[in-house]
Enzyme design. Structure first.
Site, short mmCIF file in Angstrom:
data_model
loop_
_atom_site.label_atom_id
_atom_site.label_comp_id
_atom_site.label_asym_id
_atom_site.label_seq_id
_atom_site.Cartn_x
_atom_site.Cartn_y
_atom_site.Cartn_z
N GLU A 1 0.82 -1.22 0.00
CA GLU A 1 0.00 0.00 0.00
C GLU A 1 0.84 1.26 0.00
OE1 GLU A 1 -2.49 -0.23 3.56
OE2 GLU A 1 -0.91 -1.26 4.64
N ASP B 1 -4.14 3.96 1.73
CA ASP B 1 -2.75 4.24 2.07
C ASP B 1 -1.92 4.52 0.81
OD1 ASP B 1 -1.88 4.02 4.97
OD2 ASP B 1 -3.19 2.29 4.81
N HIS C 1 -17.47 -4.17 7.07
CA HIS C 1 -18.80 -4.15 7.73
C HIS C 1 -19.59 -5.39 7.30
CE1 HIS C 1 -22.85 -2.77 8.85
NE2 HIS C 1 -22.23 -1.94 9.68
N ASP D 1 -10.03 -20.10 -28.97
CA ASP D 1 -8.73 -20.78 -29.05
C ASP D 1 -8.11 -20.81 -27.66
OD1 ASP D 1 -7.87 -18.20 -28.74
OD2 ASP D 1 -6.60 -18.14 -30.51
N1 COA Z 1 -16.96 -6.91 12.06
C1 COA Z 1 -17.92 -7.52 12.79
N2 COA Z 1 -19.04 -6.93 13.20
C2 COA Z 1 -19.22 -5.63 12.86
C3 COA Z 1 -18.25 -4.93 12.11
C4 COA Z 1 -17.08 -5.61 11.70
N3 COA Z 1 -16.12 -5.01 11.00
N4 COA Z 1 -18.68 -3.67 11.90
C5 COA Z 1 -19.88 -3.57 12.51
N5 COA Z 1 -20.20 -4.76 13.10
C6 COA Z 1 -21.43 -5.09 13.84
C7 COA Z 1 -21.72 -4.12 14.94
O1 COA Z 1 -21.07 -4.52 16.13
C8 COA Z 1 -23.22 -4.21 15.05
O2 COA Z 1 -23.54 -5.42 15.71
P1 COA Z 1 -24.97 -5.62 16.47
O3 COA Z 1 -26.04 -5.34 15.46
O4 COA Z 1 -24.92 -7.04 16.92
O5 COA Z 1 -24.94 -4.62 17.57
C9 COA Z 1 -23.66 -4.39 13.59
O6 COA Z 1 -22.52 -4.97 12.95
C10 COA Z 1 -24.03 -3.12 12.91
O7 COA Z 1 -22.96 -2.19 13.01
P2 COA Z 1 -23.15 -0.63 12.71
O8 COA Z 1 -23.84 0.01 13.86
O9 COA Z 1 -23.74 -0.46 11.38
O10 COA Z 1 -21.65 -0.15 12.62
P3 COA Z 1 -20.79 0.59 13.74
O11 COA Z 1 -21.18 2.05 13.74
O12 COA Z 1 -20.86 -0.18 15.00
O13 COA Z 1 -19.33 0.47 13.14
C11 COA Z 1 -17.41 0.85 11.81
C12 COA Z 1 -18.91 1.08 11.94
C13 COA Z 1 -16.93 1.34 10.46
C14 COA Z 1 -16.69 1.57 12.94
C15 COA Z 1 -17.20 -0.68 11.93
O14 COA Z 1 -17.88 -1.28 10.88
C16 COA Z 1 -15.76 -1.14 11.98
O15 COA Z 1 -15.12 -1.06 13.01
N6 COA Z 1 -15.22 -1.69 10.86
C17 COA Z 1 -13.90 -2.24 10.80
C18 COA Z 1 -12.83 -1.15 10.90
C19 COA Z 1 -11.44 -1.70 10.76
O16 COA Z 1 -11.15 -2.79 11.24
N7 COA Z 1 -10.56 -0.94 10.10
C20 COA Z 1 -9.22 -1.36 9.86
C21 COA Z 1 -9.05 -2.13 8.59
S1 COA Z 1 -9.41 -1.22 7.12
MG MG Z 2 -3.71 0.35 5.33
#
Ligand code: COA
Ligand code: MG
Length: 289
Positions: free
Chosen positions: A129, A155, A222, A269
């Site tokens: 990245e 990134d 997500h 082909d």
């Molecule tokens: N993995 C597993 N479960 C997830 C998730 C993920 N990446 N993102 C959200 N969920 C779950 C939530 O805990 C929630 O669960 P529930 O319904 O049982 O309470 C449900 O999915 C809905 O979540 P939502 O409210 O729409 O999202 P949020 O506001 O809680 O979170 C983010 C949004 C973007 C912060 C979150 O999706 C996240 O942390 N993503 C990963 C970020 C990451 O790891 N980044 C680094 C790599 S690029």
């Molecule tokens: Mg990265």
């Protein structure tokens, strides 16, 4: 090799998201210690991931742990905290040089020996990245413990001073470079994250475009993204049926002494047969053929 159509990240310090991820039927689960985790939560993320590896049943999903980048100062403790609980693989972000993979591979090999685990049973996936990482793809892709190269679009854009657009045209050269290096070394190529997780139509278009470029999977952030991405990286029934016909009719035409022939008004082909075989391989990897 494990199928990785969708690779779902979550912050490693978030127990709730980890336990949620195993209910989603996602190919790969990547518990993060890097950029998804606040600086003051790094130690907690290590401990939570170690606990999850011991206590959570991941079912058919692959369990991966992403360490901090090599040189960050956190990487050694990250990898040493999670290795004793045998993750399926370690993901190394901001990878730029072969010797960084060699360092991780040696640490992993020592753990495999110590615990009596099969050699190479813990795989490495790297995130390329940065501009330097793209320039060094040829040496990076050659490491025998490597399964996949993940391309980090945000990134990379920051690294070259590009402005991210929805069409992602500014990433095209680097995406194709990753796909090419992966194809040359028999690795999986895993595409960019769509950060707008509410827009599933845009996600579908971006996933299908990535699949057309030759990526085998895509990073997601997500639960709402799982199904769209996994289906975009699984050949559909029509594509599978056509690929089968190409392979079968090609075999028959070879027996009749013809290298090229017409099928439904189109020339077939060898290169088209190779593409058809790739479609069938991907369908098989996804458990479909
Ligand atoms: N993995 C597993 N479960 C997830 C998730 C993920 N990446 N993102 C959200 N969920 C779950 C939530 O805990 C929630 O669960 P529930 O319904 O049982 O309470 C449900 O999915 C809905 O979540 P939502 O409210 O729409 O999202 P949020 O506001 O809680 O979170 C983010 C949004 C973007 C912060 C979150 O999706 C996240 O942390 N993503 C990963 C970020 C990451 O790891 N980044 C680094 C790599 S690029
Ligand atoms: Mg990265």
């Amino acid at each position: 090799m494990h199928s990785r159509r969708a690779l779902l990240y979550m912050p490693g310090d978030d127990w709730k998201k980890i336990t949620k991820s195993v209910t989603l039927g996602v190919d790969s689960i990547c518990m993060d210690m890097e950029d998804g985790v606040a600086v003051n939560k790094k130690a907690e993320a290590r401990a939570v991931i170690a606990k999850a590896l011991q206590e959570v049943n991941f079912g058919k999903s692959e369990k991966l742990a992403r360490i901090n980048s090599i040189g960050s100062g956190w990487e050694k403790e990250d990898i040493e905290t999670v290795l004793p609980f045998h993750p399926d693989g370690i993901v190394i972000p901001k990878l730029e040089e072969l010797k960084q993979i060699q360092w991780a591979s040696e640490v992993i090999e020592a753990a495999e020996l110590k615990h009596g685990w099969p050699m190479n049973s813990i795989r490495i996936l790297v995130v390329v990245e940065t501009a330097k990482g793209i320039l060094n793809l040829k040496e990076i892709a050659s490491h025998p413990r490597l399964d996949a190269i993940i391309f980090g679009g945000e990134d990379f854009a920051a690294s070259v001073g590009a402005t991210r657009t929805k069409e992602a045209i500014e990433l095209l050269y680097a995406r194709e470079a990753v796909v090419t290096a992966c194809a040359a070394f028999g690795l999986q190529a895993i595409d960019i994250v769509a950060i707008d997780f509410k827009d599933l139509e845009a996600l579908r278009a971006e996933s299908e475009f990535g699949a057309r470029l030759g990526f085998s999977g895509k990073q997601i952030i997500h639960p709402a993204q799982v199904e769209t991405v996994q289906s975009a990286f699984t050949p559909n029934d029509e594509a599978i049926a056509y690929a089968r016909r190409v392979v079968e009719t090609f075999e028959a035409s070879q027996k009749e002494g013809r290298g090229a022939y017409a099928l439904d008004g189109k020339m077939i082909d060898m290169p088209l047969v190779k593409s058809a075989q790739k479609v069938l391989e991907r369908a098989k990897a996804a458990g479909k053929a």
